[in-house]
Design a protein around this motif. Structure first.
Motif, PDB file in Angstrom:
ATOM      1  N   ARG B  15     -61.387  15.222  45.603  1.00 55.15           N
ATOM      2  CA  ARG B  15     -61.767  15.268  44.342  1.00 55.15           C
ATOM      3  C   ARG B  15     -61.507  17.407  44.203  1.00 55.15           C
ATOM      4  NH1 ARG B  15     -66.289  17.172  42.239  1.00 55.15           N
ATOM      5  NH2 ARG B  15     -67.356  15.605  43.284  1.00 55.15           N
ATOM      6  N   VAL B  16     -60.128  17.749  44.005  1.00 54.42           N
ATOM      7  CA  VAL B  16     -59.917  19.475  44.128  1.00 54.42           C
ATOM      8  C   VAL B  16     -59.366  19.964  42.583  1.00 54.42           C
ATOM      9  CG1 VAL B  16     -58.367  21.265  44.986  1.00 54.42           C
ATOM     10  CG2 VAL B  16     -58.521  19.402  46.823  1.00 54.42           C
ATOM     11  N   GLU B  17     -60.336  20.624  42.264  1.00 56.02           N
ATOM     12  CA  GLU B  17     -59.769  21.492  40.774  1.00 56.02           C
ATOM     13  C   GLU B  17     -58.639  22.047  41.263  1.00 56.02           C
ATOM     14  OE1 GLU B  17     -63.328  22.973  38.318  1.00 56.02           O
ATOM     15  OE2 GLU B  17     -63.824  23.343  40.388  1.00 56.02           O
ATOM     16  N   GLN B  18     -58.243  21.932  39.689  1.00 56.60           N
ATOM     17  CA  GLN B  18     -56.903  23.198  40.070  1.00 56.60           C
ATOM     18  C   GLN B  18     -56.137  23.992  39.269  1.00 56.60           C
ATOM     19  OE1 GLN B  18     -54.101  19.794  38.915  1.00 56.60           O
ATOM     20  NE2 GLN B  18     -53.612  19.367  41.624  1.00 56.60           N
ATOM     21  N   GLY B  19     -55.868  25.754  39.521  1.00 60.00           N
ATOM     22  CA  GLY B  19     -56.009  26.488  38.882  1.00 60.00           C
ATOM     23  C   GLY B  19     -56.569  27.833  39.109  1.00 60.00           C
ATOM     24  N   LYS B  20     -57.190  27.622  40.267  1.00 67.76           N
ATOM     25  CA  LYS B  20     -58.554  28.556  40.196  1.00 67.76           C
ATOM     26  C   LYS B  20     -58.092  29.589  41.644  1.00 67.76           C
ATOM     27  CE  LYS B  20     -61.104  25.874  37.722  1.00 67.76           C
ATOM     28  NZ  LYS B  20     -61.085  26.448  36.482  1.00 67.76           N
ATOM     29  N   LEU B 206     -64.342  31.898  41.192  1.00 69.54           N
ATOM     30  CA  LEU B 206     -65.089  31.757  41.752  1.00 69.54           C
ATOM     31  C   LEU B 206     -65.658  32.987  42.610  1.00 69.54           C
ATOM     32  CD1 LEU B 206     -67.873  29.707  43.273  1.00 69.54           C
ATOM     33  CD2 LEU B 206     -66.189  28.744  44.271  1.00 69.54           C
ATOM     34  N   ILE B 207     -66.546  32.863  43.118  1.00 69.76           N
ATOM     35  CA  ILE B 207     -67.014  33.911  43.752  1.00 69.76           C
ATOM     36  C   ILE B 207     -67.409  33.741  44.345  1.00 69.76           C
ATOM     37  CG2 ILE B 207     -67.555  36.915  44.150  1.00 69.76           C
ATOM     38  CD1 ILE B 207     -66.478  37.699  41.003  1.00 69.76           C
ATOM     39  N   TRP B 229     -70.345  31.587  39.760  1.00 66.13           N
ATOM     40  CA  TRP B 229     -69.173  30.530  38.795  1.00 66.13           C
ATOM     41  C   TRP B 229     -68.370  31.840  38.118  1.00 66.13           C
ATOM     42  CZ3 TRP B 229     -67.251  26.224  40.755  1.00 66.13           C
ATOM     43  CH2 TRP B 229     -68.405  25.504  41.443  1.00 66.13           C
ATOM     44  N   ARG B 230     -68.447  32.040  37.531  1.00 61.48           N
ATOM     45  CA  ARG B 230     -67.535  32.794  36.858  1.00 61.48           C
ATOM     46  C   ARG B 230     -66.640  31.713  35.477  1.00 61.48           C
ATOM     47  NH1 ARG B 230     -63.682  36.057  36.263  1.00 61.48           N
ATOM     48  NH2 ARG B 230     -64.951  37.397  34.554  1.00 61.48           N
ATOM     49  N   ARG B 231     -67.451  31.067  34.510  1.00 57.25           N
ATOM     50  CA  ARG B 231     -67.417  29.599  33.793  1.00 57.25           C
ATOM     51  C   ARG B 231     -68.435  30.266  32.441  1.00 57.25           C
ATOM     52  NH1 ARG B 231     -68.829  25.143  37.772  1.00 57.25           N
ATOM     53  NH2 ARG B 231     -71.526  25.139  37.798  1.00 57.25           N
ATOM     54  N   PRO B 232     -68.219  29.223  31.587  1.00 60.80           N
ATOM     55  CA  PRO B 232     -68.619  30.108  30.554  1.00 60.80           C
ATOM     56  C   PRO B 232     -70.208  28.828  30.027  1.00 60.80           C
ATOM     57  CG  PRO B 232     -66.698  28.030  29.613  1.00 60.80           C
ATOM     58  CD  PRO B 232     -66.766  28.737  31.321  1.00 60.80           C
ATOM     59  N   PRO B 233     -70.537  29.871  29.859  1.00 61.53           N
ATOM     60  CA  PRO B 233     -72.262  29.110  30.375  1.00 61.53           C
ATOM     61  C   PRO B 233     -72.797  28.012  29.932  1.00 61.53           C
ATOM     62  CG  PRO B 233     -72.334  30.296  28.308  1.00 61.53           C
ATOM     63  CD  PRO B 233     -70.886  30.282  29.445  1.00 61.53           C
ATOM     64  N   GLN B 234     -73.341  26.818  30.842  1.00 65.27           N
ATOM     65  CA  GLN B 234     -73.635  25.890  30.539  1.00 65.27           C
ATOM     66  C   GLN B 234     -74.944  25.603  29.702  1.00 65.27           C
ATOM     67  OE1 GLN B 234     -73.215  24.362  34.335  1.00 65.27           O
ATOM     68  NE2 GLN B 234     -70.929  23.631  33.979  1.00 65.27           N
ATOM     69  N   PRO B 235     -75.187  24.734  29.008  1.00 66.46           N
ATOM     70  CA  PRO B 235     -76.489  24.348  28.106  1.00 66.46           C
ATOM     71  C   PRO B 235     -77.617  23.879  28.592  1.00 66.46           C
ATOM     72  CG  PRO B 235     -74.723  22.373  27.304  1.00 66.46           C
ATOM     73  CD  PRO B 235     -74.079  23.581  28.558  1.00 66.46           C
ATOM     74  N   THR B 236     -77.093  22.827  30.579  1.00 64.66           N
ATOM     75  CA  THR B 236     -78.222  22.517  31.057  1.00 64.66           C
ATOM     76  C   THR B 236     -79.056  23.995  31.474  1.00 64.66           C
ATOM     77  OG1 THR B 236     -76.695  22.316  32.198  1.00 64.66           O
ATOM     78  CG2 THR B 236     -76.788  20.057  30.876  1.00 64.66           C
ATOM     79  N   ALA B 237     -79.789  22.129  32.302  1.00 66.22           N
ATOM     80  CA  ALA B 237     -80.547  23.834  33.063  1.00 66.22           C
ATOM     81  C   ALA B 237     -80.148  23.615  34.405  1.00 66.22           C
ATOM     82  CB  ALA B 237     -81.545  22.924  33.728  1.00 66.22           C
TER      83      ALA B 237
END
Lengths: 476, 266
Positions: B15-20, B206-207, B229-237
């Protein structure tokens, strides 16, 4: 001094025979030659070239830099198709030596040479190459001649046998024996003229090349660099060093030496101003040169006055575009000259970069603190730590110097690990000493406590001290 | 492809993410092992890869790729891999004046303006072809490395423009991925390189930053890898998990471990 003369010519004649006819010199030491060649021919077909060997790690063909100690530090030698960049020492005293060693090694092995300079005539550079120390063949012959003259027949065999016995030890003494890969050179003598004449070399002297045509197309490079690149490319293609064209002749190595690259004499202004317009001239040159080398049977040494380059960013870029980078730092004029730690050395040698070839990892040597010394005849590289240990042995507790030697090669001196280790060792040593005291107490009826014994014979012979049990021997 | 790095990044070739856009960055060490990882990763994931290799020769990448379980020669023959070998083409471009513009045409030009030929090469290489027989998954552009372009006289802005165009074409239009490597010059005060690196960091999703150890050379720990990771902060731990690892490069793989937990130390 009379002995030196004939020895020199003897070296020259046999050496030139060796260079010309490579393997068929008739000496009593034929044994080593066939063995070496048979083991070589077992490898790839490229190993028919004299003075090369395949790398154990990555299978690349290696040539010697002309300095066996440096070969070891670089992972066995310089890979064919790569660039060795020597960052010159401040007054340019020692880096020409490495340059000449590299060229001299090429002459001994019968490689083709390409010498480029903007300062000296290449022919003059070749005249000043150091003489090889071929320790087995020629010297033995020479010695045997002497014995022939002086001793009766019956004694000759014994003498020769005696020399045979000595011989293997002498060969093992050096890191690389003088067989085919890597030779030692005597900087006090010049390379014999016959060898230079027998060699196949091309010179590039910038003032000669640049004289005529100045009306060239405006290109991206300094004029001198373009000329040099075109010259190298011409030699590589005409003499068939590129792997693409099938070679008719015996394959050979082209050794390229470029002196003082980047200095103002090359028409480059990176040494003069910090923000020059064509600051990428040198890096571009290096990139194209590297492209030329990668597709050909050639190896290149470049000496560069990096201390003159004003812009530090350019130095970093140059390093990234070179394969192997070695920096010489001489002590002349620096405060290290008077530092007792370095009193036996003339400078430090830093291995800045080792290439990664066909591999994820590179052959980094574990030894980091390296110093060089120019003796009367030889340029040697040594581990500073040895001297360091010699000096510090009296300060550190026994055993520590050994541990330091084990550990410190990986930990830079003065680093956090180093000091932590030192502290922990000292703590252990103290605990050990106190344990010794406890163990010594039951022994007091014999009067042989180890601590008191160690405290010195003068106290031990003192009668009163002997009768005071339990006291550590502290003079009042 | 290093399985341990896949675990850290929580990806598999299936499973490869796309558009990154992934930025690889190395400071005081050599980050090329990350390039080898992504090259073998995307080849195994059956993606169509365009590899702009400016720093090493094809044989080098091929031999290392074989150690990691992919063959670049077969991938190239099958049309999965488009390989631009910078070192080799630089010689061709410089010595032989050709009529049709080469992707690295800027090497001949006095003041290298733009990277348009290179962009067109990438775009053409990754354009989907209607062959029908072998359908590759998303296209991937790999560059090793962008700092070389600066050394070859291309300005930082021109390189950033090139990346922007490639993002528009590869990431957005074709829904593919980009992986680029850039050096961090550190204390060398390379202004252009800093501009390039900051600009790239601003765009990338991603850096991966490989750094040499601050304490110097070590035999058992080759450096540390920071994952950003430059993505919206995740609420989880998950957020407060440490994302700095140390690594040791081995012959065919790289082992990652938490800071200070090198097997050699314990």
């Amino acid at each position: 001094m009379a002995a030196v003369g004939p020895c020199g010519t003897g070296t020259g004649s046999t050496g030139s025979v060796a260079a010309a006819a490579s393997k068929n010199n008739v000496t009593s030491f034929q044994r080593r030659g066939p063995r070496a060649s048979s083991s070589d021919s077992g490898g790839s077909r490229l190993v028919s070239i004299a003075g090369t060997r395949p790398s154990v790690r990555n299978g690349q063909l290696l040539v010697s830099t002309g300095l066996p100690a440096l070969d070891q530090l670089l992972g066995g030698g310089l890979a064919v198709g790569t660039v060795l960049l020597i960052e010159e020492d401040k007054y340019n005293i020692y880096s020409p030596l490495l340059f000449k060693y590299f060229l001299a090694e090429g002459i001994i092995n019968g490689h083709n040479l390409l010498v480029a300079s903007a300062k000296e005539d290449p022919e003059k550079i070749l005249q000043e190459l150091p003489a090889p120390l071929l320790d087995d063949n020629c010297k033995k012959e020479f010695d045997e001649e002497i014995y022939n003259d002086k001793t009766p027949e019956s004694n000759i065999k014994m003498k020769i046998a005696w020399r045979y016995q000595l011989l293997p030890k002498m060969e093992q003494a050096g890191p690389v024996s003088s067989s085919r890969f890597g030779h030692y050179y005597d900087v006090s003598k010049k390379m014999p003229q016959e060898l230079i004449e027998a060699s196949n070399w091309h010179g590039f002297f910038l003032p000669e090349k640049i004289s005529s045509t100045l009306n060239i197309e405006p290109c991206s490079l300094t004029h001198g660099y373009i000329k040099l690149l075109q010259f190298i490319q011409k030699i590589i293609y005409e003499e068939g060093f590129d792997g693409s064209n099938p070679q008719k002749k015996q394959k050979n190595i082209l050794r390229i030496g470029i002196q003082n690259l980047g200095s103002p004499l090359w028409g480059d202004d990176i040494c003069c101003t910090e923000n020059c317009d064509n600051s990428h001239n040198l890096t571009k040159f290096l990139y194209i040169l590297r492209g030329l080398l990668r597709t050909s049977l050639s190896a290149c040494i470049i000496t560069m006055p990096t201390h003159l380059i004003q812009n530090k960013a350019i130095i970093a870029r140059i390093t990234n575009l070179s394969d192997t980078v070695v920096h010489l730092e001489s002590f002349i004029g620096s405060e290290r000259e008077t530092n007792p730690l370095y009193k036996d050395y003339h400078g430090l040698i830093h291995i800045r970069q080792i290439p990664r070839l066909n591999n994820l990892i590179c052959d980094v040597s574990d030894v980091k603190d390296l110093a060089f010394k120019l003796k009367r005849k030889l340029f040697t590289i040594e581990w500073v730590q040895d001297n360091y240990l010699r000096q510090e042995r009296n300060i550190y507790p026994p055993g520590f110097s050994y541990l330091l030697k084990q550990k410190d090669s990986a930990w830079g001196e003065g680093s956090l690990q180093h000091s932590t280790f030192l502290m922990s060792f000292l703590a252990k040593a103290t605990a050990f000493a106190s344990r010794l005291v406890r163990h010594s107490e039951p022994l007091k009826q014999t009067g042989r406590g180890r601590i008191r014994h160690a405290a010195g014979p003068r106290l031990w012979h003192d009668g009163r001290r002997q009768e005071a049990p339990g006291l550590l021997a502290i003079p009042s | 492809m290093f399985p341990e790095l896949n675990n850290l990044l929580n990806t598999t070739p299936d499973r490869v993410e796309q558009g990154k856009l992934t930025l690889l960055c190395d400071a005081k060490t050599d980050g090329s092992f990350l390039v080898h990882h992504f090259l073998s990763f995307y080849l195994k994931a059956n993606c169509k890869v365009c590899f702009v290799a400016l720093i090493q020769s094809f044989t080098h990448y091929n031999i290392v790729g074989q150690k990691l379980g992919v063959s670049l020669t077969t991938a190239r023959e099958r049309g999965q891999l488009m390989f631009l070998e910078g070192l080799k083409s630089s010689v061709d471009v410089f010595f032989r004046a050709e009529e049709k513009p080469h992707p690295l045409q800027f090497l001949r030009e006095a003041n290298a303006g733009n990277l348009q030929p290179l962009y067109e090469f990438v775009r053409e290489a990754l354009q989907p072809v209607d062959q029908g027989e072998t359908a590759w998954r998303c296209p991937v552009l790999l560059v090793d490395n962008l700092s070389v372009l600066l050394s070859l006289g291309v300005g930082a802005v021109a390189v950033l423009d090139f990346i922007h165009y490639c993002r528009a074409a590869v990431c957005c239009e074709l829904q593919g991925n980009m992986v680029v490597l850039a050096h961090d010059s550190g204390d060398a005060e390379d202004e252009e390189n800093d501009i390039l690196l900051n600009g790239l960091s601003h765009q990338s999703h991603l850096i991966l930053r490989a750094e040499g150890l601050a304490t110097g050379f070590c035999r058992d720990v080759h450096g540390q890898l920071r994952v950003l990771w430059r993505r919206p902060p995740q609420p989880t731990a998950q957020r407060d998990r440490s994302l700095t690892y140390q690594y040791k490069i081995q012959d065919k793989s790289v082992s990652f471990f938490a800071k200070g937990l090198s097997p050699a130390v314990l």
